[in-house]
Enzyme design. Sequence first.
Site, mmCIF file in Angstrom:
data_model
loop_
_atom_site.group_PDB
_atom_site.id
_atom_site.type_symbol
_atom_site.label_atom_id
_atom_site.label_comp_id
_atom_site.label_asym_id
_atom_site.label_seq_id
_atom_site.Cartn_x
_atom_site.Cartn_y
_atom_site.Cartn_z
ATOM 1 N N LYS A 1 0.830 -1.219 0.000
ATOM 2 C CA LYS A 1 0.000 0.000 0.000
ATOM 3 C C LYS A 1 0.856 1.258 0.000
ATOM 4 C CE LYS A 1 -2.330 -1.018 3.796
ATOM 5 N NZ LYS A 1 -1.807 -2.349 4.173
ATOM 6 N N ARG B 1 -10.092 1.263 8.878
ATOM 7 C CA ARG B 1 -9.748 -0.128 9.151
ATOM 8 C C ARG B 1 -10.829 -0.830 9.957
ATOM 9 N NH1 ARG B 1 -3.766 0.789 8.962
ATOM 10 N NH2 ARG B 1 -2.671 -1.175 9.068
ATOM 11 N N ARG C 1 11.659 -6.039 5.394
ATOM 12 C CA ARG C 1 11.459 -4.610 5.082
ATOM 13 C C ARG C 1 12.329 -3.716 5.972
ATOM 14 N NH1 ARG C 1 5.434 -2.376 4.719
ATOM 15 N NH2 ARG C 1 5.211 -3.036 6.862
ATOM 16 N N ARG D 1 10.804 -1.396 11.258
ATOM 17 C CA ARG D 1 9.650 -0.945 12.032
ATOM 18 C C ARG D 1 9.458 -1.840 13.247
ATOM 19 N NH1 ARG D 1 4.466 0.020 8.160
ATOM 20 N NH2 ARG D 1 3.429 -1.003 9.895
ATOM 21 N N ARG E 1 -1.278 -8.571 13.103
ATOM 22 C CA ARG E 1 -1.794 -7.572 12.147
ATOM 23 C C ARG E 1 -2.596 -8.235 11.030
ATOM 24 N NH1 ARG E 1 3.747 -4.994 10.766
ATOM 25 N NH2 ARG E 1 2.631 -3.816 9.187
HETATM 26 P P1 AMP Z 1 0.306 0.690 8.821
HETATM 27 O O1 AMP Z 1 1.495 1.569 8.631
HETATM 28 O O2 AMP Z 1 -0.891 1.133 8.038
HETATM 29 O O3 AMP Z 1 0.631 -0.771 8.624
HETATM 30 O O4 AMP Z 1 -0.119 0.843 10.364
HETATM 31 C C1 AMP Z 1 0.752 0.471 11.392
HETATM 32 C C2 AMP Z 1 -0.014 0.310 12.699
HETATM 33 O O5 AMP Z 1 -0.617 1.559 13.069
HETATM 34 C C3 AMP Z 1 -1.164 -0.683 12.664
HETATM 35 O O6 AMP Z 1 -0.762 -2.027 12.867
HETATM 36 C C4 AMP Z 1 -2.021 -0.154 13.810
HETATM 37 O O7 AMP Z 1 -1.479 -0.505 15.065
HETATM 38 C C5 AMP Z 1 -1.883 1.345 13.647
HETATM 39 N N1 AMP Z 1 -2.905 1.901 12.720
HETATM 40 C C6 AMP Z 1 -2.683 2.500 11.516
HETATM 41 N N2 AMP Z 1 -3.830 2.892 10.946
HETATM 42 C C7 AMP Z 1 -4.821 2.528 11.808
HETATM 43 C C8 AMP Z 1 -6.224 2.628 11.773
HETATM 44 N N3 AMP Z 1 -6.875 3.174 10.726
HETATM 45 N N4 AMP Z 1 -6.922 2.147 12.844
HETATM 46 C C9 AMP Z 1 -6.297 1.594 13.889
HETATM 47 N N5 AMP Z 1 -4.975 1.434 13.976
HETATM 48 C C10 AMP Z 1 -4.221 1.903 12.950
#
Ligand code: AMP
Length: 208
Positions: free
Chosen positions: A13, A88, A127, A155, A166
């Site tokens: 993404k 989400r 990554r 990360r 996740r």
């Molecule tokens: P991402 O970079 O989109 O993979 O997000 C990393 C982490 O941030 C996720 O595993 C969640 O812990 C948190 N996170 C990001 N976006 C959301 C969202 N829309 N709702 C809840 N948690 C989020």
Amino acid sequence: MRMILMGPPGAGKGTQAARLVERYRIAHISTGEMLREAVAERTPLGEKAAACMKAGQLVPDDLVIPMAVERLSKPDCRAGFILDGFPRTGPQAKGLDAELKTHHLALDVVLVIDVRDELILERITGRRMDPATGTIYHIIFDPPPPEVAPRVVQRADDTAEAVSARLAKYYSVTALMIPFYQQKGLLRRVDGNGSPEQVTERIMAALP
Ligand code: AMP
């Protein structure tokens, strides 16, 4: 163009969003990136979100929804936006809907990138990110150049344990929104297995 980019962790993404924002000159809204910044800056939001994120759990809606809504009100979103990793959950999707309606705006497309689970683990555990530029590398598929390699970071939630949490959340909560957007006639799905270039081509062909 106003779009949502959905897909499991490691679907690409972030990589694809970066290409799309360049092509369409629209805002890239990554709630994950915003939360990581809040954690790094130790803001009150970051302090509350850090533990959930590290464990691969979702950050509560009452923190994420206002953060995303506030971001959407910024002037750079007027030209259009890509929501990467938001909404989400069902309440987030409803919150977004309400916010867009208030401003008489509508989504153009909800794009889902599908990837096989085995590939996800391989992509995510390899990554690495260059903190100086934000560029994403993979230790095997796309290694950083020698001058960048010493400074790349992983990360905190890119560990095998957090990835399985996740992934479980994606299928048990986030993917349940797919029918909601399908009913609205907004859904497009693309195969995310393959090189970033191949996936970009498929996305371009799928966009309205
Ligand atoms: P991402 O970079 O989109 O993979 O997000 C990393 C982490 O941030 C996720 O595993 C969640 O812990 C948190 N996170 C990001 N976006 C959301 C969202 N829309 N709702 C809840 N948690 C989020």
